[in-house]
Design a protein around this motif. Structure first.
Motif, PDB file in Angstrom:
ATOM      1  N   PRO A 129       0.831  -1.211   0.000  1.00 26.86           N
ATOM      2  CA  PRO A 129       0.000   0.000   0.000  1.00 26.86           C
ATOM      3  C   PRO A 129       0.863   1.257   0.000  1.00 26.86           C
ATOM      4  CG  PRO A 129      -0.078  -1.110   2.135  1.00 26.86           C
ATOM      5  CD  PRO A 129       0.617  -2.029   1.193  1.00 26.86           C
ATOM      6  N   GLN A 156       1.795   4.741   1.437  1.00 30.46           N
ATOM      7  CA  GLN A 156       1.648   5.372   2.750  1.00 30.46           C
ATOM      8  C   GLN A 156       2.347   6.727   2.750  1.00 30.46           C
ATOM      9  OE1 GLN A 156       3.149   1.856   5.075  1.00 30.46           O
ATOM     10  NE2 GLN A 156       1.152   2.033   6.067  1.00 30.46           N
ATOM     11  N   LEU A 173      -4.229  -1.172   7.309  1.00 31.50           N
ATOM     12  CA  LEU A 173      -5.524  -1.425   6.676  1.00 31.50           C
ATOM     13  C   LEU A 173      -6.189  -2.604   7.386  1.00 31.50           C
ATOM     14  CD1 LEU A 173      -4.681  -1.052   2.865  1.00 31.50           C
ATOM     15  CD2 LEU A 173      -5.770   0.613   4.383  1.00 31.50           C
ATOM     16  N   VAL A 199      -9.649  -0.472   2.223  1.00 30.33           N
ATOM     17  CA  VAL A 199      -8.763   0.031   1.173  1.00 30.33           C
ATOM     18  C   VAL A 199      -8.117   1.357   1.535  1.00 30.33           C
ATOM     19  CG1 VAL A 199     -10.049  -1.199  -0.608  1.00 30.33           C
ATOM     20  CG2 VAL A 199     -10.639   1.184  -0.097  1.00 30.33           C
ATOM     21  N   THR A 242      -2.946   5.467   4.539  1.00 32.69           N
ATOM     22  CA  THR A 242      -2.554   4.213   3.898  1.00 32.69           C
ATOM     23  C   THR A 242      -3.614   3.870   2.867  1.00 32.69           C
ATOM     24  OG1 THR A 242      -1.396   3.429   5.864  1.00 32.69           O
ATOM     25  CG2 THR A 242      -2.054   1.761   4.262  1.00 32.69           C
ATOM     26  N   LEU A 243      -3.190   3.621   1.626  1.00 34.23           N
ATOM     27  CA  LEU A 243      -4.114   3.393   0.509  1.00 34.23           C
ATOM     28  C   LEU A 243      -3.702   2.146  -0.256  1.00 34.23           C
ATOM     29  CD1 LEU A 243      -6.382   4.487  -1.471  1.00 34.23           C
ATOM     30  CD2 LEU A 243      -4.504   5.595  -2.701  1.00 34.23           C
ATOM     31  N   HIS A 244      -4.649   1.261  -0.496  1.00 37.62           N
ATOM     32  CA  HIS A 244      -4.412   0.101  -1.363  1.00 37.62           C
ATOM     33  C   HIS A 244      -4.220   0.614  -2.783  1.00 37.62           C
ATOM     34  CE1 HIS A 244      -4.706  -3.764  -3.243  1.00 37.62           C
ATOM     35  NE2 HIS A 244      -5.102  -4.385  -2.146  1.00 37.62           N
ATOM     36  N   HIS A 245      -3.057   0.303  -3.381  1.00 37.07           N
ATOM     37  CA  HIS A 245      -2.719   0.901  -4.674  1.00 37.07           C
ATOM     38  C   HIS A 245      -3.642   0.427  -5.792  1.00 37.07           C
ATOM     39  CE1 HIS A 245      -0.555   2.981  -7.694  1.00 37.07           C
ATOM     40  NE2 HIS A 245       0.654   2.877  -7.191  1.00 37.07           N
ATOM     41  N   TYR A 283      -5.740   9.887  -5.724  1.00 34.17           N
ATOM     42  CA  TYR A 283      -5.522  10.097  -4.297  1.00 34.17           C
ATOM     43  C   TYR A 283      -5.441  11.590  -3.975  1.00 34.17           C
ATOM     44  CZ  TYR A 283      -2.780  10.477   0.019  1.00 34.17           C
ATOM     45  OH  TYR A 283      -2.317  10.839   1.263  1.00 34.17           O
ATOM     46  N   HIS A 333       4.047  -8.299  -1.509  1.00 32.31           N
ATOM     47  CA  HIS A 333       3.995  -7.888  -0.109  1.00 32.31           C
ATOM     48  C   HIS A 333       5.102  -8.573   0.690  1.00 32.31           C
ATOM     49  CE1 HIS A 333      -0.137  -6.439  -1.002  1.00 32.31           C
ATOM     50  NE2 HIS A 333       0.135  -5.585  -0.047  1.00 32.31           N
ATOM     51  N   SER A 340       6.211   4.649   2.318  1.00 29.66           N
ATOM     52  CA  SER A 340       6.164   3.287   1.771  1.00 29.66           C
ATOM     53  C   SER A 340       7.295   3.010   0.791  1.00 29.66           C
ATOM     54  CB  SER A 340       4.814   3.015   1.106  1.00 29.66           C
ATOM     55  OG  SER A 340       4.428   4.074   0.251  1.00 29.66           O
TER      56      SER A 340
END
Length: 495
Positions: free
Chosen positions: A68, A70, A164, A181, A199-202, A210, A268, A443
């Protein structure tokens, strides 16, 4: 309501009983106290006619497996007395503005499955009542030091970032069935300032989408719900604007399933932050003056007549990383595909719309004898110029999912963020916060990417580059950077 899990009576009692962390604690101990977790739902709820499910497009699936994204936003405010005052006076305003922004960007309150299904494709699912977790904390570390440019241990920054939440699967972990997400954390630093971590799920959104959300949230916080939501175009969720005439979505789904079946590590699991030894995050500034000097150096040392500021900054950092590592590395970057798609994708489309690009292998082979800031910049600029050819960015698109794996396993140098996002200007919260004094993409510690942004300092122009490296490599890179500044200054002075 928008914050059902944060009743004001409970907050008032908690605010009166807070004991501040001791300022005598060593920075390395990361003194941070979580005060509460709130659930912030879109308010008002999105209209019934809005889509509740957003299938991932082939653009989204490229980033399915990457860590993700960040970011941290540091806002100076020496008048911020402490956590009790923030909880009672400022936190309700942040919750209301976040809820109002989520009204427009409600998929960020939804969930996404944790694995590619055997049939069909993943989709972001929003149900009425879904929410974004907002963590509120008080920090005891040195705010001014954390928000600096100098090398800081990334272990000090991680506590400022939210995770998340995952759901189902008998205890979560890798067996989770769905996950949020998007998540937010507000960390108060008494008598110093505020840090907003996201924090964002890409796979849900790229940097452009974003920043569209963050700009809307900041505008609502600054101007109020009545004004803030109207000053920019609302997000467009219609997936039909992304044409997939070449069936890339099915190719990418097939690749993801094949990679999972082969037992290969998920991206990950290729978390660079797990490497032994300490890692530091530092910011290197490429002012307009430095970029002019680098441009003249390119003209002097190569046959190229010009390079863009982006190519100059990226080329210098690429060469510096190779120097610090003592080994070669490929260079990859992304380009916005909204204007490159046929037909073009509207600018306010919400999701991913990026193409993967790289310095060609033939070009890399020419550089194998020794990469300098000048030759690296020219190689990147030639790759960028090649994108002007109609459809060029999509020529190798069928291999994008595997290219991401290749980059990760080979520790290629890649790029996160862009000066074009103007993230500092977009996140002006108004009084008493103003613009952030510093924005970090933390991140990059996990991905090894360069973090690019427009310079946040008033008047100096240029580009700032955030970089996370093992401590020894960071020291070598810093020496390279100082030599670079001295050399470029001599070129600038000679004109």
């Amino acid at each position: 309501g928008a914050t059902d899990h944060c009743p004001s009576a409970t907050r008032k009692g908690r605010a009166e009983s807070i004991v501040q962390p001791s300022k005598a604690m060593a920075p390395g101990l990361n003194p941070l106290t979580v005060l509460e977790h709130c659930q912030v739902s879109p308010s008002p709820s999105p209209p019934a006619g809005k889509p509740r499910t957003l299938p991932l497009t082939f653009f989204d699936l490229v980033f399915w497996d990457v860590p993700p994204v960040q970011r941290l936003f540091f806002y100076d405010n020496a008048d911020l007395l402490g956590a009790p005052e923030f909880l009672l006076q400022e936190l309700p305003l942040f919750e209301k503005s976040l809820a109002a922004a989520l009204h427009h960007f409600y998929p960020l309150a939804g969930t996404l499955v944790c694995r590619i299904p055997e049939a069909g494709a993943p989709q972001v699912v929003f149900s009425d009542g879904d929410s974004v977790r907002l963590t509120v904390a008080v920090g005891g570390d040195d705010f001014q030091d954390l928000a600096g440019d100098h090398a800081r241990d990334t272990a000090r920054l991680r506590p400022l970032l939210p995770s998340l939440p995952r759901h189902g699967g008998g205890g979560g972990g890798s067996r989770c069935s769905t996950q949020d997400v998007f998540a937010v954390q507000l960390t108060v630093f008494p008598h110093a300032g505020l840090c907003i971590g996201t924090t964002l799920h890409h796979a849900v959104a790229d940097g452009s989408s974003y920043v569209h959300f963050m700009r809307t949230w900041a505008a609502i916080h600054r101007l109020g719900p009545e004004c803030g939501g109207k000053w920019a175009a609302p997000p467009l969720f219609d997936r039909s604007v992304v044409r997939d005439d070449n069936g890339l979505r099915e190719v990418f789904l097939r690749d993801h399933r094949a990679l999972a079946a082969a037992g290969g590590k998920r991206l990950h699991d290729w978390d660079l932050s797990q490497r032994p030894g300490a890692a530091d995050l530092a910011t290197f500034r490429f002012t307009d003056m430095l970029l002019r000097g680098l441009g003249r150096q390119v003209e002097s040392e190569t046959s190229a007549r010009r390079c863009s500021p982006y190519a100059l900054a990226c080329g210098a950092v690429w060469a510096g990383i190779v120097h610090a590592r003592g080994s070669s590395a490929s260079f990859g970057f992304v380009t916005g595909c909204k204007p490159r798609a046929t037909p073009p994708v509207p600018e306010n489309y919400f999701g991913n719309c990026l193409g993967l690009c790289r310095v060609g292998k033939e070009e890399e082979a020419k550089l194998s004898g020794g990469l300098t800031a000048a030759t690296a910049s020219v190689a990147i600029w030639r790759a960028i110029e090649g994108l002007a050819e109609q459809g060029r960015v999509f020529r190798d698109a069928r291999g994008w999912v595997r290219l991401v794996r290749e980059y990760a396993s080979a520790r290629a140098v890649t790029v996160a963020g862009s000066p074009k996002l103007v993230v500092y200007a977009a996140t002006d919260l108004g009084a008493p916060w103003g613009r952030p004094r510093k924005v970090e993409i933390v991140s990059v510690e996990r991905t090894g990417a360069l973090a690019l942004a427009e310079s946040g300092r008033d008047g100096d122009g240029g580009i700032e580059v955030g970089l996370a490296l093992p401590r020894g490599e960071m020291e070598a890179f810093r020496a390279f950077y100082h030599d670079l500044v001295a050399t470029a200054s001599s070129y600038e002075a000679a004109t």
